[in-house]
Scaffold this motif. Structure first.
Motif, mmCIF file in Angstrom:
data_model
loop_
_atom_site.group_PDB
_atom_site.id
_atom_site.type_symbol
_atom_site.label_atom_id
_atom_site.label_comp_id
_atom_site.label_asym_id
_atom_site.label_seq_id
_atom_site.Cartn_x
_atom_site.Cartn_y
_atom_site.Cartn_z
ATOM 1 N N PRO A 65 -7.849 -0.791 2.727
ATOM 2 C CA PRO A 65 -9.213 -1.061 3.192
ATOM 3 C C PRO A 65 -9.495 -0.345 4.507
ATOM 4 O O PRO A 65 -8.619 -0.245 5.375
ATOM 5 C CB PRO A 65 -9.229 -2.583 3.380
ATOM 6 C CG PRO A 65 -8.130 -3.100 2.520
ATOM 7 C CD PRO A 65 -7.074 -2.034 2.540
ATOM 8 N N PRO A 78 -1.782 -5.557 -0.329
ATOM 9 C CA PRO A 78 -2.969 -5.557 -1.193
ATOM 10 C C PRO A 78 -3.108 -6.822 -2.028
ATOM 11 O O PRO A 78 -4.185 -7.072 -2.584
ATOM 12 C CB PRO A 78 -2.764 -4.326 -2.073
ATOM 13 C CG PRO A 78 -1.293 -4.055 -2.052
ATOM 14 C CD PRO A 78 -0.827 -4.478 -0.695
ATOM 15 N N ASN A 101 -4.260 -12.864 -4.525
ATOM 16 C CA ASN A 101 -5.537 -12.729 -5.230
ATOM 17 C C ASN A 101 -5.534 -13.519 -6.534
ATOM 18 O O ASN A 101 -6.517 -14.191 -6.885
ATOM 19 C CB ASN A 101 -5.829 -11.254 -5.503
ATOM 20 C CG ASN A 101 -5.963 -10.446 -4.217
ATOM 21 O OD1 ASN A 101 -6.271 -10.997 -3.162
ATOM 22 N ND2 ASN A 101 -5.730 -9.155 -4.310
ATOM 23 N N TYR A 125 0.846 -1.190 0.000
ATOM 24 C CA TYR A 125 0.000 0.000 0.000
ATOM 25 C C TYR A 125 0.887 1.248 0.000
ATOM 26 O O TYR A 125 1.917 1.291 0.675
ATOM 27 C CB TYR A 125 -0.916 0.016 1.216
ATOM 28 C CG TYR A 125 -2.004 -1.018 1.171
ATOM 29 C CD1 TYR A 125 -3.045 -0.912 0.258
ATOM 30 C CD2 TYR A 125 -2.003 -2.114 2.032
ATOM 31 C CE1 TYR A 125 -4.055 -1.867 0.209
ATOM 32 C CE2 TYR A 125 -3.006 -3.072 1.991
ATOM 33 C CZ TYR A 125 -4.026 -2.938 1.077
ATOM 34 O OH TYR A 125 -5.013 -3.888 1.022
ATOM 35 N N THR A 142 -5.937 -9.424 -0.239
ATOM 36 C CA THR A 142 -7.261 -9.010 0.229
ATOM 37 C C THR A 142 -8.275 -10.153 0.118
ATOM 38 O O THR A 142 -9.165 -10.285 0.956
ATOM 39 C CB THR A 142 -7.760 -7.799 -0.578
ATOM 40 O OG1 THR A 142 -7.700 -8.105 -1.983
ATOM 41 C CG2 THR A 142 -6.892 -6.580 -0.310
ATOM 42 N N TYR A 151 -7.939 -12.507 3.123
ATOM 43 C CA TYR A 151 -8.601 -12.012 4.332
ATOM 44 C C TYR A 151 -10.111 -12.150 4.200
ATOM 45 O O TYR A 151 -10.799 -12.538 5.156
ATOM 46 C CB TYR A 151 -8.224 -10.559 4.596
ATOM 47 C CG TYR A 151 -8.817 -10.042 5.882
ATOM 48 C CD1 TYR A 151 -8.226 -10.353 7.099
ATOM 49 C CD2 TYR A 151 -9.986 -9.289 5.880
ATOM 50 C CE1 TYR A 151 -8.784 -9.912 8.288
ATOM 51 C CE2 TYR A 151 -10.541 -8.850 7.060
ATOM 52 C CZ TYR A 151 -9.941 -9.155 8.264
ATOM 53 O OH TYR A 151 -10.502 -8.723 9.440
ATOM 54 N N GLN A 152 -10.641 -11.842 3.024
ATOM 55 C CA GLN A 152 -12.074 -11.980 2.798
ATOM 56 C C GLN A 152 -12.502 -13.429 2.992
ATOM 57 O O GLN A 152 -13.529 -13.710 3.622
ATOM 58 C CB GLN A 152 -12.424 -11.513 1.383
ATOM 59 C CG GLN A 152 -13.901 -11.557 1.058
ATOM 60 C CD GLN A 152 -14.681 -10.467 1.744
ATOM 61 O OE1 GLN A 152 -14.340 -9.293 1.630
ATOM 62 N NE2 GLN A 152 -15.718 -10.841 2.479
ATOM 63 N N LEU A 177 -2.988 -8.458 6.171
ATOM 64 C CA LEU A 177 -3.694 -7.178 6.223
ATOM 65 C C LEU A 177 -2.965 -6.064 5.492
ATOM 66 O O LEU A 177 -3.598 -5.183 4.898
ATOM 67 C CB LEU A 177 -3.904 -6.761 7.683
ATOM 68 C CG LEU A 177 -4.838 -7.626 8.529
ATOM 69 C CD1 LEU A 177 -4.888 -7.087 9.946
ATOM 70 C CD2 LEU A 177 -6.226 -7.675 7.926
#
Length: 796
Positions: free
Chosen positions: A367, A448, A482, A360, A451, A454-455, A445
């Motif tokens: 987020p 990026p 991802n 990030y 993500t 974590y979801q 966390l």
């Protein structure tokens, strides 16, 4: 009926408590004035003759009629000597220079609801009829309220931050579940509280002079102090309340929201809250009309709260919430919030070292829940006294991880400290070392690329967040990017808030339920390392072995290469990067591809044939099973057909009664062992086995190979490389209905040894000469090649 107006529902009302000057509590029977008292408070102070300045402010503020009338009040009245010092300190030539607004501030904050003597002011009782709890209170609600105020706020319009002038009121309550928004009560006062310190309270709560002087340096602590003032006279009764004389003029204390805004050294942290945590809701037309009628001003008014936080910094009522009892309405008397606000240097250093180190670049990319995790770590829903940093926990169960030193700015992390109207405000020179970012959870966390991981955890394995941030655990975490979620065949549908399989025809076969597959997939990437493994130097990067995942499935590892049941040889994951985050509870790794599980059946693992060394080959048992299953006979209609209920299903690749949900270990005899079974008369030569033609012979031979195979399969996973010993039940059922057992002896090591002994005392050794002949991983199963057969002809 109580009227509750939820911010989340949008039907919010504002109560202008600046219009109400008199309030009552359900403590009248306890705090009521003696009937023999004479003059009201105003006349009593006037007759004493040393409160001319204070009474001048009372007249200017409009409170004269209140203090001359009926009611129940406690007044902390500064005498003329206190006013002289106040006027001098603030550049006033005389009391006449104090305007009406300042006079209202002084008087309303000196006036507390309900009369209380020195001996009763620190007592607490919530509901009428409840038992009084002595010496636990240290605040009283004053008559001062902030009301409507003007402020520049940050709002996002067209994806850009703009600053706007808003007319605001503060939220006056919290929600039962922190971080779930806020509720505004129409009838609830949002008055500031005034703190006091009695000797009885401090003794009962273990608060020391060091605590008081940490917050009020250079102030002498007596047996009764109000904020930073001493009570010089106490318990002066009037007809409508009690007067305590104080030696200082006490101005309304800032709440934590105001403290942070005014802290010049904490503006980075302040702006984080203002931009990313604060929210604003339009007040209703009716309330704006009420304000216009009271003031003559027509304004758009907004209620300000902090929905993502564990409490709103501008709430004066502590934990008052939906359905609160009278006791909870008064809980601000005995507790408050605490905010540790890191300095600009501390936040910027944290951003450089941690927050923006892994992908990030700024907060706009991050987020909101990650930002709120950072902020909430600094918020305590209780009072953190200076001497109790290591004994008080925030909402995450973490103590205040700061060194208080002997005083603010002396030998510790605290730059300064102050008591606010709704809690204690500390400025600190470092950020709270919260577990969310100091553990392997932070590796997810703060990047990026993860993500979706974590979801997925939040949706199908919510307990993992607590496990990953627990500093007492020893973990290995294989991160799933991802892109790798897509590679594994998963897609998150944001519109429906659900997980789906992708429509890629080449995606891995992971079953029919996306959510079930996802949970198994996520659990496969986490290892909760036992103490024994840790002591042995468990290291997936530089050693070889087998390990149990959080999902209770085994993985093999060999110097950074991961062997899993669902990964073909060409797609075996390998460690591409060791994440150097300094996680205190383990190590995270980035892999070349995701770790996959198999949904196949045992028969897929029963052929080991690619070796030149015959002792490593094991294909003959499968040949027996397949021949027995394929044998046919001619039925009465002249049709060639197989018998039903065969030991093996060649299409599904299953052994009878053993499904792919069973957790099993199979000891697969190598080809020489199968030849020995033939020589010993346990099995017929395969050429003579299950001949086509006679259904009775075929059925008998199916039963033989079924019993033979099931005696080589036990319940549970026993890998090579871990200690194991004792008798294990096989899948072979005896005539008495119990299951036959075999004895296993496994010695921990890399690869270690494992032997199997049947009921006759015959022993077979697992072949560990090649990594491909032991710990062969399947769908919840492990297969080992052994050098001897086990005699299924169990003694009954």
């Amino acid at each position: 009926m109580r009227r509750v107006f939820s911010f989340l529902r949008g039907a919010i009302l504002l109560f202008f408590s600046i219009l109400a000057l008199v309030a009552c509590e359900n403590d009248d029977d306890y705090f009521s004035s003696p009937s023999w008292l004479g003059e009201p408070i105003y006349q009593t102070l006037d007759e004493m003759g040393t409160f001319k300045n204070y009474l001048t402010c009372v007249e200017k503020s409009g409170y004269a009629s209140v203090l001359k009338g009926s009611g129940y009040f406690t007044v902390f009245a500064p005498d003329d000597e206190a006013f002289s010092q106040f006027l001098s300190d603030n550049g006033f030539g005389s009391i006449d220079e104090i305007n009406e607004s300042l006079a209202k501030d002084i008087v309303s904050y000196s006036l507390a609801v309900v009369p209380a003597s020195k001996d009763t002011i620190d007592d607490y009782r919530g509901n009428v009829g409840d038992e009084i709890i002595p010496d636990i209170a240290f605040k009283r609600q004053s008559y001062y309220t902030r009301g409507v105020y003007e402020k520049k706020v940050w709002v996002k319009e067209n994806n850009a931050w703009v600053e706007k002038d808003y007319n605001l009121v503060d939220v006056n309550s919290v929600r039962d579940i922190p971080g779930s928004g806020w509720v505004y009560y129409y009838e609830l006062h949002n008055r500031k509280h005034i703190p006091f310190f009695t000797d009885a309270f401090m003794a009962a709560e273990g608060i020391t002079q060091d605590d008081y002087n940490y917050l009020y340096p250079n102030v002498e602590l007596s047996d009764f102090n109000v904020a930073g003032a001493n009570v010089s006279q106490r318990d002066i009764w009037g007809a409508n309340g009690i007067i305590h004389v104080v030696d200082k003029v006490i101005l309304p204390l800032d709440n934590l929201d105001q403290c942070l805004e005014n802290a010049e050294e904490c503006q980075v942290f302040y702006n984080i809250l203002e931009r990313y945590m604060a929210d604003y809701q339009d007040a209703s037309d009716a309330l704006e009309l009420t304000y216009e009628q009271a003031t003559g001003l027509s304004r758009d008014i907004y209620i300000k709260g902090y929905s993502p936080l564990v409490f709103s910094l501008n709430c004066e009522n502590f934990l008052y919430r939906s359905g609160a009892s009278q006791a909870e309405q008064m809980d601000a008397y005995k507790d408050g919030f605490t905010l540790f606000a890191p300095t600009d240097d501390a936040v910027n250093q944290f951003f450089s070292d941690k927050f923006f180190k892994f992908g990030y670049n700024n907060l706009d990319e991050m987020p909101s829940f990650v930002i709120s995790e950072f902020v909430n770590a600094h918020l305590f829903r209780t009072t953190v006294w200076p001497t109790k940093f290591d004994k008080t926990q925030n909402y995450y169960g973490e103590t205040a991880r700061f060194n208080a030193g002997s005083a603010p700015g002396v030998g510790g992390d605290v730059v300064r400290a102050q008591m606010g109207s709704n809690g204690i405000f500390y400025v600190v020179n470092k950020v709270q070392a919260t577990n969310a970012f100091e553990t392997v959870l932070g590796d997810i966390l703060l990047n990026p690329n993860y993500t979706m991981m974590y979801q997925a955890m939040s949706d199908v394995a919510p307990e993992l967040e607590g496990l990953l941030k627990n500093t007492g655990n020893k973990l290995v975490l294989f991160l799933v990017s991802n892109d790798q979620f897509t590679e594994a065949g998963f897609n998150y549908n944001a519109a429906s808030g659900s997980w789906e399989f992708t429509d890629d025809p080449n995606r891995p076969e992971l079953g029919s339920s996306a959510s079930q597959a996802l949970q198994r997939f996520v659990n496969l990437h986490l290892i909760l390392v036992s103490n024994g493994m840790a002591e042995d130097g468990f290291n997936v990067e530089n050693s070889t072995g087998v390990v149990l995942t959080y999902g209770e499935e085994y993985l093999k590892y060999d110097h950074g290469v991961i062997y899993a049941s669902g990964n073909p040889v060409s797609k075996r994951p390998s460690i591409e990067n060791v994440v150097e985050s300094g996680a205190v509870n383990g190590q995270s790794y980035e892999l070349s591809s995701p770790i996959l599980f198999s949904t196949g059946n045992l028969g897929e693992l029963l052929r080991v044939s690619s070796f030149s060394n015959v002792n490593n080959r094991a294909s003959k048992l499968l040949s027996y099973l397949e021949k027995a299953a394929k044998a046919t006979y001619v039925n009465d209609d002249g049709v060639s057909t197989p018998i039903s209920g065969t030991a093996y299903d060649v299409d599904d690749k299953t052994i009878k009664d053993i499904t792919n949900t069973n957790v099993i270990t199979m000891f697969l005899p190598n080809d020489p062992a199968m030849d020995a079974a033939v020589s010993d008369g346990v099995l017929l030569p395969i050429a003579s086995f299950a001949p086509n033609g006679d259904p009775n012979v075929i059925g008998e031979h199916n039963q033989i190979i079924e019993r033979f195979a099931k005696y080589h399969i036990i319940r549970g996973n026993v890998p090579v490389g871990e200690n194991a010993g004792g008798n294990y039940a096989t899948y072979l059922k005896k005539e008495d209905g119990t299951f036959a057992t075999i004895t296993i002896n496994a010695v921990k090591g890399s690869p270690g040894t494992l032997t199997v002994t049947d009921w006759k005392g015959r022993t077979a050794n697992v072949n560990v000469s090649s990594t491909s002949t032991y710990n062969i991983l399947g769908n919840r199963c492990i297969v080992h090649v052994i050098d001897n057969y086990l005699d299924y002809r169990v003694q009954e």
